[in-house]
Design an enzyme around this catalytic site. Structure first.
Site, mmCIF file in Angstrom:
data_model
loop_
_atom_site.group_PDB
_atom_site.id
_atom_site.type_symbol
_atom_site.label_atom_id
_atom_site.label_comp_id
_atom_site.label_asym_id
_atom_site.label_seq_id
_atom_site.Cartn_x
_atom_site.Cartn_y
_atom_site.Cartn_z
ATOM 1 N N MET A 13 -6.570 -0.741 15.753
ATOM 2 C CA MET A 13 -6.807 0.659 15.855
ATOM 3 C C MET A 13 -8.076 0.995 16.059
ATOM 4 S SD MET A 13 -3.857 2.309 15.564
ATOM 5 C CE MET A 13 -4.221 3.990 14.703
ATOM 6 N N ASN A 32 -17.655 -4.948 11.999
ATOM 7 C CA ASN A 32 -16.466 -5.538 11.549
ATOM 8 C C ASN A 32 -16.789 -6.782 10.628
ATOM 9 O OD1 ASN A 32 -13.235 -5.595 11.854
ATOM 10 N ND2 ASN A 32 -13.975 -7.798 11.875
ATOM 11 N N LYS A 75 -7.948 -2.038 6.599
ATOM 12 C CA LYS A 75 -6.778 -2.213 5.928
ATOM 13 C C LYS A 75 -6.591 -1.186 4.866
ATOM 14 C CE LYS A 75 -4.742 -6.622 6.044
ATOM 15 N NZ LYS A 75 -3.999 -6.212 6.939
ATOM 16 N N ALA A 76 -5.730 -0.503 4.526
ATOM 17 C CA ALA A 76 -5.693 0.365 3.329
ATOM 18 C C ALA A 76 -5.654 -0.228 1.885
ATOM 19 C CB ALA A 76 -4.556 1.278 3.649
ATOM 20 N N SER A 128 -1.897 8.816 13.969
ATOM 21 C CA SER A 128 -0.765 8.434 14.347
ATOM 22 C C SER A 128 -0.835 8.270 15.916
ATOM 23 C CB SER A 128 0.370 9.319 13.977
ATOM 24 O OG SER A 128 1.559 8.702 14.484
ATOM 25 N N GLY A 129 -0.258 7.095 16.164
ATOM 26 C CA GLY A 129 0.265 6.811 17.694
ATOM 27 C C GLY A 129 0.142 5.430 18.099
ATOM 28 N N GLY A 130 -0.220 4.393 17.094
ATOM 29 C CA GLY A 130 -0.484 3.105 17.209
ATOM 30 C C GLY A 130 -1.481 2.500 18.084
ATOM 31 N N LYS A 182 -0.131 13.042 6.897
ATOM 32 C CA LYS A 182 0.495 11.795 7.751
ATOM 33 C C LYS A 182 1.437 10.816 6.712
ATOM 34 C CE LYS A 182 0.053 8.103 10.537
ATOM 35 N NZ LYS A 182 0.023 7.048 9.775
ATOM 36 N N HIS A 185 4.695 12.500 7.597
ATOM 37 C CA HIS A 185 4.867 12.391 9.172
ATOM 38 C C HIS A 185 5.662 10.751 9.137
ATOM 39 C CE1 HIS A 185 3.910 9.668 12.640
ATOM 40 N NE2 HIS A 185 3.955 10.856 13.276
ATOM 41 N N ASN A 186 5.209 9.810 8.363
ATOM 42 C CA ASN A 186 5.801 8.536 8.347
ATOM 43 C C ASN A 186 6.906 8.500 7.644
ATOM 44 O OD1 ASN A 186 3.231 7.981 9.504
ATOM 45 N ND2 ASN A 186 2.940 5.889 8.504
ATOM 46 N N GLU A 189 9.418 9.630 10.197
ATOM 47 C CA GLU A 189 9.608 8.600 11.250
ATOM 48 C C GLU A 189 10.600 7.599 10.579
ATOM 49 O OE1 GLU A 189 5.758 6.845 12.568
ATOM 50 O OE2 GLU A 189 6.474 4.748 11.797
ATOM 51 N N ARG A 287 15.974 0.018 4.503
ATOM 52 C CA ARG A 287 15.290 -1.122 4.823
ATOM 53 C C ARG A 287 15.151 -2.290 3.524
ATOM 54 N NH1 ARG A 287 9.837 0.736 8.239
ATOM 55 N NH2 ARG A 287 10.921 2.109 9.490
ATOM 56 N N ARG A 445 24.649 16.855 -21.182
ATOM 57 C CA ARG A 445 23.144 16.795 -21.678
ATOM 58 C C ARG A 445 23.032 17.183 -23.117
ATOM 59 N NH1 ARG A 445 18.870 18.948 -19.657
ATOM 60 N NH2 ARG A 445 17.378 17.169 -20.236
HETATM 61 N N1 LIG Z 1 -1.555 -0.578 13.560
HETATM 62 C C1 LIG Z 1 -1.093 0.850 13.590
HETATM 63 O O1 LIG Z 1 -0.272 0.950 14.613
HETATM 64 C C2 LIG Z 1 -1.684 1.711 12.859
HETATM 65 C C3 LIG Z 1 -1.113 3.140 13.192
HETATM 66 C C4 LIG Z 1 -1.802 4.112 12.333
HETATM 67 C C5 LIG Z 1 -2.690 3.942 11.253
HETATM 68 N N2 LIG Z 1 -2.985 2.516 10.923
HETATM 69 C C6 LIG Z 1 -3.885 2.191 9.952
HETATM 70 O O2 LIG Z 1 -5.245 2.246 10.480
HETATM 71 C C7 LIG Z 1 -5.975 1.014 9.546
HETATM 72 C C8 LIG Z 1 -6.259 0.033 10.582
HETATM 73 O O3 LIG Z 1 -5.042 -0.672 11.197
HETATM 74 P P1 LIG Z 1 -5.330 -1.588 12.095
HETATM 75 O O4 LIG Z 1 -3.618 -2.140 12.530
HETATM 76 O O5 LIG Z 1 -5.936 -1.619 13.070
HETATM 77 O O6 LIG Z 1 -5.834 -2.957 11.468
HETATM 78 P P2 LIG Z 1 -5.441 -3.626 9.747
HETATM 79 O O7 LIG Z 1 -4.442 -4.636 10.199
HETATM 80 O O8 LIG Z 1 -4.484 -2.758 8.964
HETATM 81 O O9 LIG Z 1 -6.725 -4.182 9.061
HETATM 82 C C9 LIG Z 1 -7.479 -5.194 9.541
HETATM 83 C C10 LIG Z 1 -8.961 -4.734 9.462
HETATM 84 O O10 LIG Z 1 -9.398 -4.470 8.297
HETATM 85 C C11 LIG Z 1 -10.522 -5.260 7.948
HETATM 86 N N3 LIG Z 1 -10.400 -5.488 6.524
HETATM 87 C C12 LIG Z 1 -9.543 -6.326 5.730
HETATM 88 N N4 LIG Z 1 -9.939 -6.630 4.629
HETATM 89 C C13 LIG Z 1 -11.174 -6.346 4.341
HETATM 90 C C14 LIG Z 1 -12.114 -6.123 3.404
HETATM 91 N N5 LIG Z 1 -11.706 -6.922 2.447
HETATM 92 N N6 LIG Z 1 -13.202 -5.812 3.820
HETATM 93 C C15 LIG Z 1 -13.884 -5.434 4.832
HETATM 94 N N7 LIG Z 1 -12.930 -5.200 5.894
HETATM 95 C C16 LIG Z 1 -11.456 -5.701 5.690
HETATM 96 C C17 LIG Z 1 -10.381 -6.482 9.012
HETATM 97 O O11 LIG Z 1 -11.607 -6.976 8.980
HETATM 98 P P3 LIG Z 1 -11.634 -8.647 9.369
HETATM 99 O O12 LIG Z 1 -11.507 -8.717 10.907
HETATM 100 O O13 LIG Z 1 -12.896 -9.159 8.904
HETATM 101 O O14 LIG Z 1 -10.390 -9.164 8.596
HETATM 102 C C18 LIG Z 1 -9.828 -5.910 10.091
HETATM 103 O O15 LIG Z 1 -10.952 -5.163 10.828
HETATM 104 C C19 LIG Z 1 -4.924 0.742 8.529
HETATM 105 O O16 LIG Z 1 -5.334 1.439 7.318
HETATM 106 C C20 LIG Z 1 -3.489 1.251 8.976
HETATM 107 O O17 LIG Z 1 -2.514 1.153 7.962
HETATM 108 C C21 LIG Z 1 -2.570 1.633 11.619
#
Ligand SMILES: NC(=O)c1ccc[n+]([C@@H]2O[C@H](COP(=O)([O-])OP(=O)(O)OC[C@H]3O[C@@H](n4cnc5c(N)ncnc54)[C@H](OP(=O)(O)O)[C@@H]3O)[C@@H](O)[C@H]2O)c1
Length: 470
Positions: A13, A32, A75-76, A128-130, A182, A185-186, A189, A287, A445
């Site tokens: 993302m 990063n 990462k959330a 949203s939108g991947g 959001k 929304h999910n 989805e 699921r 009850r």
């Molecule tokens: N993928 C999708 O389609 C999508 C869609 C909508 C929203 N989102 C949300 O957008 C966010 C990013 O998603 P993503 O899929 O791109 O990545 P992700 O796989 O959820 O997260 C990876 C990223 O988080 C970093 N990270 C993980 N642990 C960390 C820590 N302890 N300290 C600092 N950085 C850390 C990683 O850094 P390193 O490289 O150092 O490991 C990397 O940059 C998430 O919250 C996800 O839920 C994702």
């Protein structure tokens, strides 16, 4: 020259959003945790662009013009807290932090208060939108400090998907309003995906249709009232042939689905605020059951069921199936939007549901032609309690409810589970019933717990010694 925008987190993302933002004419500084990812991104995708690599948070903060605008795409959960703990002390009054991850709304409330205490602006923002959406235009759902949104609105409007009624971004209210929208929304989805999976199962196991035949059905549906991104990709998935085996790839995929958080949270919150969202809940549970692969495999040998085949005219069933899917998808949106209405009332967000429908029209996973009608319904009646009460949804119910009943009944007869369709039917049947059997529940009850009850024929609260009377 300082950069106008900062991004922390360069996974799928973050990288694509950085490219999108730069593409729209803004300079971007990126950071990063793992430096290698930053280096690779710069070398492979961002060469020659106005994207500044930073190798520490200090460097990132230093390289941004003030007030700084920093987007977190990590990462959330704990990772987001880990980054914020280091980032907050480096920022100055008036700087803006945007969390673009899928944060839990309660975490967003907490982080927002902490930012506020430091004089910072904070936006909990659902994106949203991947991968494709991040690069070409996502739907952006923001909430938190309005002054923060005003700082970033111009950029959001440029990077967002351009829908039929303007850029798909909006400020939805204070606190966690954006992340909550959001999350729901999910939830929707999840429910729509489950509905389409049930239709696939009925066609495959009930009618013995091939993937190509099923793809044709989804393709037809995508031309009409059900036209949507999820129906479109389902057709494409069913047409995809595995180069290794020459067979449809979908049939080679293990039948266990993950549920990462937002669908579950959406259901938990629906229960907390007492809003009915059974179709979304059933999609989450479907699921959960899918994950019990080993147990299901054993149970299939032990627990008998009826013959799987759906007898009768195939075209008639497919025509009913369209109506069943259409009403179930409407129920998913209806429940999600009802949940947003109730959450907004409880938290004082003043959420505009017609605006929610507008933002969902493009860029996001649940974009569909239905949203044009949904937006119109909420523009005409902003406090609409449930979609089914407004046109054209009331008429859709009238036209298709018998088809939905037939599909659910026949699925049950054949032993094919349809939890989303079933729950949608039960939901509307309960909603349109003036007197439900909850009177008996009140009596039960009161019988075992002296919880008291109300009567229909006089005011007050009553208790009965049921054993004595009986
Ligand atoms: N993928 C999708 O389609 C999508 C869609 C909508 C929203 N989102 C949300 O957008 C966010 C990013 O998603 P993503 O899929 O791109 O990545 P992700 O796989 O959820 O997260 C990876 C990223 O988080 C970093 N990270 C993980 N642990 C960390 C820590 N302890 N300290 C600092 N950085 C850390 C990683 O850094 P390193 O490289 O150092 O490991 C990397 O940059 C998430 O919250 C996800 O839920 C994702």
């Amino acid at each position: 020259m300082k950069a106008e925008f900062g991004i922390i987190g360069l996974a799928t993302m973050g990288q694509n959003l950085a490219l999108n933002v730069e593409d729209k004419g803004f300079s971007v500084a990126v950071y990063n945790r793992t430096a290698e990812r930053t280096r690779k991104f710069l070398e492979e995708k961002a060469k020659g662009r106005r994207i500044v690599p930073c190798y520490s948070l200090e460097e990132l903060v230093e390289s941004l013009s003030r007030p700084r605008k920093v987007l977190l795409m990590v990462k959330a959960g704990e990772p987001t807290d880990a980054v914020l703990e280091k980032l907050f002390p480096l920022l100055e009054r008036g700087d803006l932090v945007i969390d673009g991850g899928n944060a839990h709304y309660a975490d967003t409330e907490r982080r927002l208060r902490e930012a506020e205490g430091r004089g910072l602006l904070y936006l909990g923002t659902g994106i949203s939108g991947g991968e494709y959406g991040a690069l070409h235009g996502p739907a952006i759902m923001a909430g938190g400090h309005r002054e923060g949104y005003e700082l970033i609105e111009g950029l959001f409007q440029k990077i967002a998907a351009q829908g039929p009624e303007g850029p798909c971004c909006a400020y939805f209210g204070p606190g966690s309003a954006g992340h909550y929208v959001k999350m729901v929304h999910n939830g929707i989805e999840y429910a729509v995906m489950e509905t389409l999976a049930e239709a696939y199962d009925l066609m495959k196991r009930g009618l013995s249709m091939s993937c190509a035949e099923m793809a044709d059905v989804f393709g037809r549906w995508n031309q009409g009232e059900l036209s949507s991104y999820l129906v479109e990709i389902t057709e494409k998935i069913l047409r995809y042939v595995d180069p290794e085996t020459g067979e449809p790839l979908v049939e080679k995929i293990l039948d266990t689905a993950q549920q990462k958080g937002t669908g579950k949270w959406s259901t938990q919150s629906a229960l907390d605020i007492g809003t009915p969202a059974p179709t979304i809940a059933m999609a989450v549970f479907a699921r959960v059951i899918s994950a019990l692969k080993a147990e299901r495999t054993e149970a299939e040998k032990l627990l008998p069921g009826p013959e799987l085949h759906l007898h009768g005219d195939r075209e008639e069933f497919l025509s009913d199936l369209f109506g069943a899917v259409y009403l179930t998808v409407i129920a998913a949106y209806a429940q999600g939007l009802r949940q947003l209405r109730d959450a907004s009332a409880e938290r004082g967000w003043g959420l505009d549901l017609s605006e929610v429908a507008r933002v969902w029209m493009a860029g996001c996973i649940i974009r569909s032609s239905l949203l044009v009608l949904i937006r119109k319904a909420f523009l005409e009646q902003p406090d609409l309690p449930l979609l089914f009460l407004a046109e054209p949804f009331r008429s859709a119910w009238e036209k298709h409810h018998v088809a939905l009943r037939r599909v659910v009944a026949r699925a049950h007869e054949a032993g094919i589970p349809v939890p989303a369709m079933d729950s949608a039917l039960d939901f509307v049947d309960a909603y349109r019933t003036a007197r439900l059997p909850a009177n008996l529940i009140q009596a039960q009850r009161d019988f075992f717990g002296a919880h008291t009850y109300q009567r229909v024929d006089k005011e007050g609260t009553f208790h009965t010694d049921w054993e004595a009377v009986a």
